[in-house]
Design a protein around this motif. Structure first.
Motif: not given
Length: 145
Positions: A79-87
């Protein structure tokens, strides 16, 4: 109410900047990868977060506490990696990778688990191996100077 956390505007952590918390969790995870996070590693995490996200000392303390708690409670970094990839774009993700290396080097030694986790995170952030190596060399050179 004494049980309330410091009031960081939600726009800082959730809707517009959710990646700052994700970045903090990743840095805490690297610090904990060798089963012990020491004061030097925490200082590097705090410095990186303060510089990257321009936080007040109260916001920084809040973010560090949230990140430590989420790091302990989370069973997955996805979930944290997804946030970074999205932002974040590739350059910003490479800067985060450099921060992870700084945390790993902060205690004066690079543990095999720290390196393994950083390599895995780089892959999951869709960064090429060259970015992984470049970030490592920059953090090493900075530490050596």
């Amino acid at each position: 109410c004494s049980s309330r956390m410091l009031s960081i505007p939600l726009t800082r952590l959730d809707p517009t900047m959710p990646a700052n918390r994700a970045s903090a969790v990743l840095m805490i995870e690297i610090g904990r990868a060798d089963f012990h996070i020491d004061a030097a590693e925490l200082a590097v995490v705090a410095d990186a977060l303060q510089q990257r996200f321009d936080l007040s000392s109260a916001e920084l303390a809040e973010l560090l506490e949230l990140a430590r708690q989420e790091s302990q409670d989370s069973h997955s970094l996805h979930p944290f990696l997804r946030r970074i990839n999205q932002n974040f774009g590739p350059e910003q993700k490479a800067e985060i990778l450099e921060d992870l290396w700084r945390v790993a080097f902060a205690d004066g030694r690079l543990d095999k688990y720290e390196e393994y986790h950083i390599r895995r995170i780089a892959d999951l952030l869709h960064l090429p191996h060259s970015a992984f190596i470049r970030a490592k060399h920059r953090a090493e050179a900075e530490r050596g100077s």
